[in-house]
Design a protein around this motif. Structure first.
Motif, PDB file in Angstrom:
ATOM      1  N   GLY A 188      36.278  37.773  47.108  1.00 52.19           N
ATOM      2  CA  GLY A 188      36.807  38.346  45.876  1.00 52.19           C
ATOM      3  C   GLY A 188      36.491  39.827  45.816  1.00 52.19           C
ATOM      4  N   VAL A 189      37.395  40.556  45.183  1.00 54.20           N
ATOM      5  CA  VAL A 189      37.266  42.007  45.175  1.00 54.20           C
ATOM      6  C   VAL A 189      36.768  42.515  43.828  1.00 54.20           C
ATOM      7  CG1 VAL A 189      38.568  44.148  45.300  1.00 54.20           C
ATOM      8  CG2 VAL A 189      39.010  42.348  46.946  1.00 54.20           C
ATOM      9  N   VAL A 203      43.407  37.484  44.939  1.00 53.63           N
ATOM     10  CA  VAL A 203      42.520  38.382  45.682  1.00 53.63           C
ATOM     11  C   VAL A 203      41.495  39.024  44.758  1.00 53.63           C
ATOM     12  CG1 VAL A 203      42.357  40.375  47.212  1.00 53.63           C
ATOM     13  CG2 VAL A 203      44.276  38.815  47.435  1.00 53.63           C
ATOM     14  N   LEU A 204      41.914  39.425  43.580  1.00 56.08           N
ATOM     15  CA  LEU A 204      40.968  40.092  42.697  1.00 56.08           C
ATOM     16  C   LEU A 204      39.958  39.120  42.095  1.00 56.08           C
ATOM     17  CD1 LEU A 204      43.153  42.788  40.897  1.00 56.08           C
ATOM     18  CD2 LEU A 204      41.612  43.064  42.822  1.00 56.08           C
ATOM     19  N   ALA A 205      40.350  37.888  41.896  1.00 55.68           N
ATOM     20  CA  ALA A 205      39.401  36.926  41.317  1.00 55.68           C
ATOM     21  C   ALA A 205      38.517  36.320  42.411  1.00 55.68           C
ATOM     22  CB  ALA A 205      40.154  35.819  40.598  1.00 55.68           C
ATOM     23  N   GLY A 206      39.006  36.291  43.627  1.00 55.93           N
ATOM     24  CA  GLY A 206      38.245  35.663  44.711  1.00 55.93           C
ATOM     25  C   GLY A 206      38.578  34.181  44.782  1.00 55.93           C
ATOM     26  N   VAL A 223      39.197  38.306  50.807  1.00 58.40           N
ATOM     27  CA  VAL A 223      39.878  37.366  49.921  1.00 58.40           C
ATOM     28  C   VAL A 223      38.932  36.248  49.491  1.00 58.40           C
ATOM     29  CG1 VAL A 223      41.816  35.798  49.613  1.00 58.40           C
ATOM     30  CG2 VAL A 223      42.120  37.892  50.914  1.00 58.40           C
ATOM     31  N   ARG A 255      36.573  28.469  43.771  1.00 64.19           N
ATOM     32  CA  ARG A 255      36.083  28.865  42.451  1.00 64.19           C
ATOM     33  C   ARG A 255      36.783  28.043  41.382  1.00 64.19           C
ATOM     34  NH1 ARG A 255      33.387  33.715  42.529  1.00 64.19           N
ATOM     35  NH2 ARG A 255      33.860  34.864  44.426  1.00 64.19           N
ATOM     36  N   GLN A 308      34.324  49.228  39.715  1.00 67.11           N
ATOM     37  CA  GLN A 308      35.218  48.095  39.451  1.00 67.11           C
ATOM     38  C   GLN A 308      35.137  46.990  40.499  1.00 67.11           C
ATOM     39  OE1 GLN A 308      39.160  50.152  38.718  1.00 67.11           O
ATOM     40  NE2 GLN A 308      39.010  48.796  36.966  1.00 67.11           N
ATOM     41  N   LEU A 309      34.453  47.258  41.615  1.00 68.64           N
ATOM     42  CA  LEU A 309      34.425  46.254  42.690  1.00 68.64           C
ATOM     43  C   LEU A 309      33.121  45.459  42.672  1.00 68.64           C
ATOM     44  CD1 LEU A 309      35.935  48.229  45.711  1.00 68.64           C
ATOM     45  CD2 LEU A 309      37.090  47.148  43.780  1.00 68.64           C
ATOM     46  N   ARG A 310      33.188  44.248  43.209  1.00 67.26           N
ATOM     47  CA  ARG A 310      31.968  43.447  43.377  1.00 67.26           C
ATOM     48  C   ARG A 310      30.973  44.203  44.235  1.00 67.26           C
ATOM     49  NH1 ARG A 310      32.731  38.193  41.902  1.00 67.26           N
ATOM     50  NH2 ARG A 310      34.937  37.651  41.851  1.00 67.26           N
ATOM     51  N   GLU A 312      37.991  48.563  53.483  1.00 68.01           N
ATOM     52  CA  GLU A 312      38.386  47.232  53.959  1.00 68.01           C
ATOM     53  C   GLU A 312      39.200  46.502  52.885  1.00 68.01           C
ATOM     54  OE1 GLU A 312      35.835  44.488  56.528  1.00 68.01           O
ATOM     55  OE2 GLU A 312      35.407  43.739  54.528  1.00 68.01           O
ATOM     56  N   ALA A 313      38.714  46.551  51.650  1.00 67.15           N
ATOM     57  CA  ALA A 313      39.429  45.886  50.552  1.00 67.15           C
ATOM     58  C   ALA A 313      40.828  46.470  50.389  1.00 67.15           C
ATOM     59  CB  ALA A 313      38.636  46.015  49.257  1.00 67.15           C
ATOM     60  N   LEU A 318      42.177  50.282  39.278  1.00 67.05           N
ATOM     61  CA  LEU A 318      42.778  48.986  39.639  1.00 67.05           C
ATOM     62  C   LEU A 318      43.995  48.684  38.777  1.00 67.05           C
ATOM     63  CD1 LEU A 318      39.847  46.500  40.488  1.00 67.05           C
ATOM     64  CD2 LEU A 318      41.404  47.673  42.048  1.00 67.05           C
ATOM     65  N   VAL A 324      31.314  44.995  48.328  1.00 68.19           N
ATOM     66  CA  VAL A 324      32.691  45.095  48.844  1.00 68.19           C
ATOM     67  C   VAL A 324      32.902  46.485  49.434  1.00 68.19           C
ATOM     68  CG1 VAL A 324      35.123  45.210  48.179  1.00 68.19           C
ATOM     69  CG2 VAL A 324      33.681  43.368  47.308  1.00 68.19           C
TER      70      VAL A 324
END
Lengths: 197, 197
Positions: free
Chosen positions: B183-184, A180-183, B180, B140, A138-140, A147-148, A83, A143
């Motif tokens: 979150g990713v 996008v990364l934090a959501g 989005v 959030r 590294q992803l939730r 798609e991400a 990332l 996810v």
């Protein structure tokens, strides 16, 4: 001045002039005459280097693609996590595009598939690095990496498209990464795409 | 057939033919002749309704904007929470654009600022609804609503731009919302835009 050196300078002047012209009025609207006026080059000198407007455009797109391949190689070679590699690479690309009209113009031409039949390959870079990010944990949880990757790529394409101004592109990219990364949604709101009320 | 009814049908045939022509070869490449050929209308009948290609394009963009204003009014009137309103409204717009060439063409023309000098106002809809979502506690902690609205808008613009095909637009929008809003990045990875390795 040796003749070879002068020829190089002329070629560079044509590339910069054409890039500025495409950047300001667009590829379709630009004509050979408007490009020559902008760079102060005679028709004869132009034809020594390029056959027509299309040929200059192809050279600009190729220069952008070479530049991109170089940046990609450097960022992949730094041993960062996937990332961070993606954020760093896109950030540097945005900063270069902001300040260099030749790259900016090459990017737009490559997007229009001029001089780059299969696009510039950014979608594949996103796909590769987000898959690696998933493998590296590294992803939730839950996810889908493919798609991400598509959504992150679309978000940066959109951030590029909505800006009226190339200045600020790197800032817009940073915004995308932050959000996008934090959501965005809080825990209470379902991420389902169906309205619930 | 009463003359007024026939005139209405002719006008509709011109709009659909022009929309298809703009959709397939683009507004710039389309000519009055190619539009007439596609809808099987004579020049005389065309000029009874429109002055030129630009006038048809403006009518298409206006129709899209009217349609959008109607959808917006309906979704705002449903009493859903702000994020559900935004997801629902963008989803319905995508489905309509997928199946209706007149709307699809109107959207593209409005994006090119043809018949819609100030754009179609989607950016303002995003801003309004994401601010309301923040007030309703749907985001959030720490998310900046204006920033989140810009990024969500950019992500949907990008999802529209990267597709080679209008079919699948609603699916691409649903992907954006899933990724989005959920979150990713995992908890372990900082959301900062700077590489850390």
């Amino acid at each position: 001045m040796p003749q070879q050196h002068r020829a190089k300078l002329t070629r560079r002047a044509i590339l910069v002039g054409a890039a500025e012209e495409f950047d300001v009025i667009g590829y379709d609207a630009a004509t050979l005459s408007s490009i020559l006026r902008r760079c102060g080059i005679t028709k004869g000198a132009f034809y020594f280097h390029f056959a027509d407007k299309e040929a200059v455009a192809e050279a600009l797109a190729r220069q952008y693609l070479r530049n991109l391949a170089e940046m990609r190689k450097q960022w992949f070679g730094r041993g960062l996590d996937p990332l961070s590699t993606l954020v760093g690479l896109t950030g540097e690309a945005a900063r270069r595009v902001e300040r260099d009209v030749v790259l900016r113009s090459g990017l737009l031409l490559a997007c229009q598939r001029i001089g780059a039949e299969s696009g510039d390959g950014w979608d594949e870079v996103f796909d590769e690095l987000v898959r690696k990010a998933a493998e590296a944990g590294q992803l939730r949880p839950g996810v889908d990496p493919a798609e991400a990757a598509r959504v992150l790529y679309a978000a940066l394409v959109g951030a590029h498209a909505v800006g009226d101004d190339p200045v600020g592109l790197a800032d817009r990219f940073a915004e995308v990464w932050r959000v996008v990364l934090a959501g965005v949604a809080g825990e209470g709101w379902g991420a389902d795409a169906e309205p619930t009320g």
